[in-house]
Design an enzyme around this catalytic site. Structure first.
Site, PDB file in Angstrom:
ATOM      1  N   CYS A 192      15.126 -29.579  12.427  1.00  0.00           N
ATOM      2  CA  CYS A 192      16.333 -29.920  13.169  1.00  0.00           C
ATOM      3  C   CYS A 192      15.980 -30.895  14.288  1.00  0.00           C
ATOM      4  O   CYS A 192      14.873 -30.905  14.814  1.00  0.00           O
ATOM      5  CB  CYS A 192      16.964 -28.669  13.775  1.00  0.00           C
ATOM      6  SG  CYS A 192      17.683 -27.543  12.552  1.00  0.00           S
ATOM      7  N   HIS A 217      10.821 -25.526  12.864  1.00  0.00           N
ATOM      8  CA  HIS A 217      11.996 -25.651  13.707  1.00  0.00           C
ATOM      9  C   HIS A 217      11.727 -26.786  14.685  1.00  0.00           C
ATOM     10  O   HIS A 217      10.575 -27.109  14.996  1.00  0.00           O
ATOM     11  CB  HIS A 217      12.254 -24.350  14.478  1.00  0.00           C
ATOM     12  CG  HIS A 217      12.695 -23.212  13.602  1.00  0.00           C
ATOM     13  ND1 HIS A 217      13.827 -23.258  12.825  1.00  0.00           N
ATOM     14  CD2 HIS A 217      12.136 -21.983  13.389  1.00  0.00           C
ATOM     15  CE1 HIS A 217      13.965 -22.123  12.164  1.00  0.00           C
ATOM     16  NE2 HIS A 217      12.957 -21.326  12.488  1.00  0.00           N
TER      17      HIS A 217
END
Length: 243
Positions: A132, A89
């Site tokens: 991301c 992430h």
């Protein structure tokens, strides 16, 4: 007016050892194992010595990159290329370790630059970042009335500190990256498919990756989304991964 000179077709010497390191946070990232499996297959096919580490903390992201660099500098055989895959992430410029702490991408990129890694000085250093980079979502735009189909002074030879890098991000700055909980990451799976099925300089292969991703339609929460990778290159020569 004289005729323009043709471009030189010089390419990196890839006859030496090829080394790859993958650091992947699998916690709360369903589909990560599929990405790891696909990457392992790709590295095997492309002749890389591959090391994979699962669920590094933020500190371990840095430590594993440092160990990778130190091991390369300690080798006596010639090394042709270093390939690093970082999956977690993330936010713009940062990755989240398994412990929830953040590590700066710039610090990870710096480990292998021409100043800090002698073994890769003037050699290609490829970083792939599957993460991301923000919360924005791209619904796509209309083109031509049709929807875009988803998708030195002493004569010493010197080299700039930051050449010979290739940074490949799974999405552009500020936007989310997509991962299927069973099929793996859209970007990683597309990249592996192109890199193992096509031959050519890596920047041309990445153009094909971008094209394929641009043509696909992703659905999130019942809404169509578009995504494309971002490629940042300071390569000085053509880079061919295929033997």
């Amino acid at each position: 007016m004289s005729d323009p000179q043709p471009l030189e077709e010089e390419s990196y010497d890839m006859s030496g050892t090829r080394l790859a390191l993958t650091l992947c946070v699998t916690k709360a990232r369903e589909g990560s194992e599929e990405d790891m499996e696909a990457l392992e297959h790709m590295f095997q096919q492309l002749g890389f010595e591959s090391t994979m580490k699962r669920d590094p903390t933020a500190k371990q992201f840095q430590e594993e990159l440092d160990k990778f660099q130190q091991a390369m500098d300690a080798r006596t055989d010639p090394i042709s290329c270093g390939f690093v895959v970082l999956m977690a992430h993330g936010l713009e410029g940062q990755l989240k370790g398994e412990d929830g702490e953040m590590v700066n991408l710039d610090d990870l990129f710096a480990v292998l630059n021409n100043k800090n890694c002698r073994a890769l000085r003037g050699k290609p250093k490829v970083y792939i970042v599957q993460a991301c980079r923000g919360e924005h979502k791209d619904p796509g735009e209309v083109v031509g009335g049709d929807e875009v189909m988803m998708i030195t002074k002493d004569n010493t030879k010197t080299i700039p500190t930051f050449t010979d890098f290739l940074h490949i991000f799974s999405t552009i700055e500020g936007y989310i990256s997509y991962r299927h909980d069973k099929k793996g990451s859209f970007f990683i799976q597309t990249l592996v498919k192109v890199f193992t099925e096509r031959k050519g300089p890596i920047l041309e292969l990445l153009t094909e990756v971008t094209r394929r991703m641009a043509e696909e339609e992703l659905v999130q929460g019942g809404k169509a989304r578009k995504v494309n990778p971002e490629i940042q290159s300071t390569l000085r020569k053509r880079l061919y991964l295929q033997k």
